[in-house]
Design a protein around this motif. Structure first.
Motif, PDB file in Angstrom:
ATOM      1  N   ARG A 226       0.832  -1.215   0.000  1.00 58.84           N
ATOM      2  CA  ARG A 226       0.000   0.000   0.000  1.00 58.84           C
ATOM      3  C   ARG A 226       0.860   1.255   0.000  1.00 58.84           C
ATOM      4  NH1 ARG A 226      -2.712  -2.775   4.166  1.00 58.84           N
ATOM      5  NH2 ARG A 226      -1.675  -1.426   5.657  1.00 58.84           N
ATOM      6  N   LYS A 227       2.168   1.065   0.162  1.00 57.78           N
ATOM      7  CA  LYS A 227       3.142   2.159   0.225  1.00 57.78           C
ATOM      8  C   LYS A 227       2.865   3.091   1.427  1.00 57.78           C
ATOM      9  CE  LYS A 227       4.741   2.351  -4.553  1.00 57.78           C
ATOM     10  NZ  LYS A 227       4.111   1.235  -5.167  1.00 57.78           N
ATOM     11  N   THR A 228       2.231   2.534   2.495  1.00 57.90           N
ATOM     12  CA  THR A 228       1.974   3.361   3.678  1.00 57.90           C
ATOM     13  C   THR A 228       3.164   3.313   4.625  1.00 57.90           C
ATOM     14  OG1 THR A 228       0.898   1.454   4.665  1.00 57.90           O
ATOM     15  CG2 THR A 228      -0.534   3.117   3.686  1.00 57.90           C
ATOM     16  N   ASP A 229       3.955   2.244   4.527  1.00 59.56           N
ATOM     17  CA  ASP A 229       5.070   2.047   5.449  1.00 59.56           C
ATOM     18  C   ASP A 229       6.224   1.421   4.674  1.00 59.56           C
ATOM     19  OD1 ASP A 229       4.571   2.710   8.178  1.00 59.56           O
ATOM     20  OD2 ASP A 229       2.958   1.201   8.156  1.00 59.56           O
ATOM     21  N   PRO A 230       7.444   1.524   5.224  1.00 66.64           N
ATOM     22  CA  PRO A 230       8.498   0.703   4.624  1.00 66.64           C
ATOM     23  C   PRO A 230       8.179  -0.763   4.930  1.00 66.64           C
ATOM     24  CG  PRO A 230       9.351   1.945   6.526  1.00 66.64           C
ATOM     25  CD  PRO A 230       7.928   2.376   6.313  1.00 66.64           C
ATOM     26  N   GLY A 231       8.805  -1.687   4.215  1.00 66.35           N
ATOM     27  CA  GLY A 231       8.454  -3.095   4.397  1.00 66.35           C
ATOM     28  C   GLY A 231       8.941  -3.668   5.726  1.00 66.35           C
ATOM     29  N   THR A 232       8.239  -4.695   6.188  1.00 69.57           N
ATOM     30  CA  THR A 232       8.702  -5.469   7.339  1.00 69.57           C
ATOM     31  C   THR A 232       8.886  -6.882   6.816  1.00 69.57           C
ATOM     32  OG1 THR A 232       7.199  -4.136   8.634  1.00 69.57           O
ATOM     33  CG2 THR A 232       8.170  -6.041   9.752  1.00 69.57           C
ATOM     34  N   PRO A 233      10.151  -7.285   6.551  1.00 67.59           N
ATOM     35  CA  PRO A 233      10.358  -8.572   5.863  1.00 67.59           C
ATOM     36  C   PRO A 233       9.595  -9.721   6.500  1.00 67.59           C
ATOM     37  CG  PRO A 233      12.437  -7.414   6.144  1.00 67.59           C
ATOM     38  CD  PRO A 233      11.408  -6.586   6.838  1.00 67.59           C
ATOM     39  N   GLU A 250      22.290 -12.762   0.599  1.00 70.02           N
ATOM     40  CA  GLU A 250      21.106 -12.270  -0.142  1.00 70.02           C
ATOM     41  C   GLU A 250      19.975 -11.891   0.820  1.00 70.02           C
ATOM     42  OE1 GLU A 250      21.462 -14.708  -4.386  1.00 70.02           O
ATOM     43  OE2 GLU A 250      20.710 -15.741  -2.619  1.00 70.02           O
ATOM     44  N   LEU A 251      19.799 -12.724   1.845  1.00 67.68           N
ATOM     45  CA  LEU A 251      18.734 -12.451   2.817  1.00 67.68           C
ATOM     46  C   LEU A 251      18.955 -11.112   3.511  1.00 67.68           C
ATOM     47  CD1 LEU A 251      18.107 -15.873   4.611  1.00 67.68           C
ATOM     48  CD2 LEU A 251      16.509 -14.573   3.219  1.00 67.68           C
ATOM     49  N   ASP A 252      20.205 -10.881   3.861  1.00 62.62           N
ATOM     50  CA  ASP A 252      20.576  -9.643   4.527  1.00 62.62           C
ATOM     51  C   ASP A 252      20.294  -8.443   3.603  1.00 62.62           C
ATOM     52  OD1 ASP A 252      21.733  -8.733   6.904  1.00 62.62           O
ATOM     53  OD2 ASP A 252      23.496  -8.075   5.747  1.00 62.62           O
ATOM     54  N   TYR A 253      20.681  -8.584   2.350  1.00 62.34           N
ATOM     55  CA  TYR A 253      20.481  -7.528   1.350  1.00 62.34           C
ATOM     56  C   TYR A 253      18.990  -7.226   1.184  1.00 62.34           C
ATOM     57  CZ  TYR A 253      20.226  -5.523  -3.382  1.00 62.34           C
ATOM     58  OH  TYR A 253      19.951  -4.728  -4.455  1.00 62.34           O
ATOM     59  N   ILE A 254      18.192  -8.298   1.105  1.00 66.84           N
ATOM     60  CA  ILE A 254      16.742  -8.151   0.925  1.00 66.84           C
ATOM     61  C   ILE A 254      16.120  -7.491   2.159  1.00 66.84           C
ATOM     62  CG2 ILE A 254      14.555  -9.451   0.755  1.00 66.84           C
ATOM     63  CD1 ILE A 254      15.955  -9.758  -1.766  1.00 66.84           C
ATOM     64  N   ALA A 255      16.463  -8.002   3.341  1.00 66.88           N
ATOM     65  CA  ALA A 255      15.832  -7.508   4.566  1.00 66.88           C
ATOM     66  C   ALA A 255      16.137  -6.020   4.757  1.00 66.88           C
ATOM     67  CB  ALA A 255      16.304  -8.316   5.765  1.00 66.88           C
ATOM     68  N   LYS A 256      17.421  -5.659   4.631  1.00 67.33           N
ATOM     69  CA  LYS A 256      17.791  -4.247   4.836  1.00 67.33           C
ATOM     70  C   LYS A 256      17.200  -3.367   3.744  1.00 67.33           C
ATOM     71  CE  LYS A 256      21.865  -4.834   7.630  1.00 67.33           C
ATOM     72  NZ  LYS A 256      23.146  -5.518   7.444  1.00 67.33           N
ATOM     73  N   CYS A 258      14.615  -3.812   1.946  1.00 69.76           N
ATOM     74  CA  CYS A 258      13.153  -3.726   2.048  1.00 69.76           C
ATOM     75  C   CYS A 258      12.774  -2.725   3.146  1.00 69.76           C
ATOM     76  CB  CYS A 258      12.604  -5.124   2.340  1.00 69.76           C
ATOM     77  SG  CYS A 258      10.835  -5.184   2.614  1.00 69.76           S
ATOM     78  N   GLN A 259      13.418  -2.864   4.310  1.00 67.00           N
ATOM     79  CA  GLN A 259      13.086  -1.976   5.442  1.00 67.00           C
ATOM     80  C   GLN A 259      13.341  -0.511   5.106  1.00 67.00           C
ATOM     81  OE1 GLN A 259      15.505  -4.094   8.160  1.00 67.00           O
ATOM     82  NE2 GLN A 259      13.785  -4.827   9.386  1.00 67.00           N
ATOM     83  N   LYS A 260      14.423  -0.284   4.342  1.00 68.83           N
ATOM     84  CA  LYS A 260      14.759   1.117   4.028  1.00 68.83           C
ATOM     85  C   LYS A 260      14.175   1.543   2.690  1.00 68.83           C
ATOM     86  CE  LYS A 260      19.035   0.931   6.635  1.00 68.83           C
ATOM     87  NZ  LYS A 260      20.394   0.447   6.481  1.00 68.83           N
ATOM     88  N   ALA A 261      13.347   0.712   2.117  1.00 66.62           N
ATOM     89  CA  ALA A 261      12.751   0.962   0.799  1.00 66.62           C
ATOM     90  C   ALA A 261      13.812   1.294  -0.248  1.00 66.62           C
ATOM     91  CB  ALA A 261      11.696   2.066   0.896  1.00 66.62           C
ATOM     92  N   GLN A 262      14.984   0.611  -0.128  1.00 66.24           N
ATOM     93  CA  GLN A 262      16.049   0.837  -1.121  1.00 66.24           C
ATOM     94  C   GLN A 262      15.907  -0.104  -2.316  1.00 66.24           C
ATOM     95  OE1 GLN A 262      19.319   0.303   1.496  1.00 66.24           O
ATOM     96  NE2 GLN A 262      19.643   2.489   1.808  1.00 66.24           N
ATOM     97  N   ILE A 263      15.226  -1.215  -2.090  1.00 67.12           N
ATOM     98  CA  ILE A 263      14.955  -2.083  -3.245  1.00 67.12           C
ATOM     99  C   ILE A 263      13.444  -2.247  -3.398  1.00 67.12           C
ATOM    100  CG2 ILE A 263      17.129  -3.406  -3.100  1.00 67.12           C
ATOM    101  CD1 ILE A 263      15.345  -5.727  -1.977  1.00 67.12           C
TER     102      ILE A 263
END
Ligand code: TYM
Length: 327
Positions: A226-233, A250-256, A258-263
């Motif tokens: 919904r783009k209301t929040d950054p992601g919570t993996p 890869e998991l680390d890259y995805i989790a970080k 996602c949380q910071k909306a960098q990917i």
């Protein structure tokens, strides 16, 4: 200690079956004497097409061997070929309280799914499962989470039998994996299953393109979508799939990311699709080779039946003696 598990011949396998059960079977067959059963008698408790049953059994056998079940190490057979299981089911029926069967979640779910065919077999399904396990005196039962309740009932039936007729069976226990509850791609509140349509699951035979296509429309973390929040993996269904196939880097890259909306979700999905396709590629290759020789597969099942039946007959005689049904 013997290991036993079963799977229904209902068509294509999905990654829930694979990560929840089969991948673990392949690993555990190295550790325990193992018996794997294609449970056709369970499959007929819901409407099915008799014309395709034999093909489904053959294809499932091919799939299991392609995944790594080794018929030289483990027994692989079809449930209905060992009639002792249905005999033991009848016997166990006589000590199973109806109230326990009424509590079974899967019975309630399947009754709702097929209201036109709520039959006695569907109700008795968990007792047939108990008979499958106890016939081989198995103690190790690797399954997905949806079968745990049935295993609890098996343990109860075991105790009741031993108490009534004397120590005969050992209590089996379920073994779960990290992927013991894989959820639907389109509705992460529901478990992945074939009955909800191909867009909700990834099948073991899906091509890399199909996998990516299915993932592109899959649900992610609702807040991120919904783009209301950054992601919570941890709230994202797909992150849990990543955990099964992606490296820790890869998991680390995805989790970080996602949380910071960098990917974006799409990048995350592309990486997941690639990693899933890489996991499935060797299985698909092996499957093609095996499918060229169906006679060899049928022979594997015939040999498996012979081995399974020997064990089953021995147990059933012991049971009948304890119950005063034979001298
Ligand atoms: P079946 O054919 O429905 O499923 C086979 C195995 O796959 C697991 N599974 C899943 N795991 C994780 N996530 C999912 N979404 C998912 N969907 C399915 C199941 O838990 C199961 O381990 N009654 C059993 C077969 C059976 C059996 C037995 C198992 C018959 N007799 C004795 C153990 C012992 C069944 O219908 O599984």
């Amino acid at each position: 200690m013997t290991l036993f598990s079963g799977i229904q011949p209902t068509g294509l396998l999905h990654i829930g079956n694979y990560f929840g059960a089969i991948k673990n079977w392949v690993k555990l067959q190295e550790k325990y004497p193992s018996i794997f059963c294609i449970v056709d008698y369970h499959a007929i408790t819901v409407p099915y097409d008799p014309k395709t049953m034999q093909d489904k059994i053959l294809n499932l056998t091919i799939d299991l061997i392609a995944c790594g079940i080794d018929p030289k190490k483990s027994i692989l057979f079809v449930q209905s070929q060992v009639p002792e299981a249905t005999e033991l089911t009848w016997i166990l029926n006589t000590i199973t309280p109806i109230g326990e069967l009424r509590r079974m979640t899967q019975f309630k779910d399947k009754s709702q799914e097929h209201p036109e065919s709520v039959n006695m077999g569907l109700f008795d399904y968990p007792v047939l499962m108990a008979a499958d396990i106890l016939l081989y005196k198995a103690q190790i039962v690797p399954v997905g989470e949806d079968q745990v309740q049935h295993l609890e009932l098996t343990r109860e039936i075991t105790r009741k039998f031993n108490k009534t007729f004397g120590q005969t069976f050992l209590e089996p226990k379920s073994i779960l994996t990290q992927g013991s509850r894989i959820m639907s791609l389109t509705d992460p509140a529901k478990k992945m299953s074939k009955s909800s349509g191909p867009e909700t699951y990834i099948s073991l035979s899906d091509s890399p393109e199909t996998i990516f296509k299915k993932l592109s429309t899959a649900m992610t973390d609702p807040a991120r979508q919904r783009k209301t929040d950054p992601g919570t993996p941890d709230k994202c269904n797909l992150y849990h799939l990543h955990k099964l196939v992606s490296s820790s880097k890869e998991l680390d890259y995805i989790a970080k990311g996602c949380q910071k909306a960098q990917i974006g979700c799409l990048e995350c999905k592309k990486l997941l699709a690639d990693n899933l396709a890489r996991e499935l590629a060797p299985i698909q290759k092996k499957r093609k080779e095996l499918a060229e020789n169906p006679e060899k597969i049928k022979k594997i099942l015939a040999d498996g039946t012979e081995q399974a039946r020997k064990i089953a007959q021995k147990t059933l005689i012991e049971v009948k003696k304890k119950m005063g049904l034979t001298d």
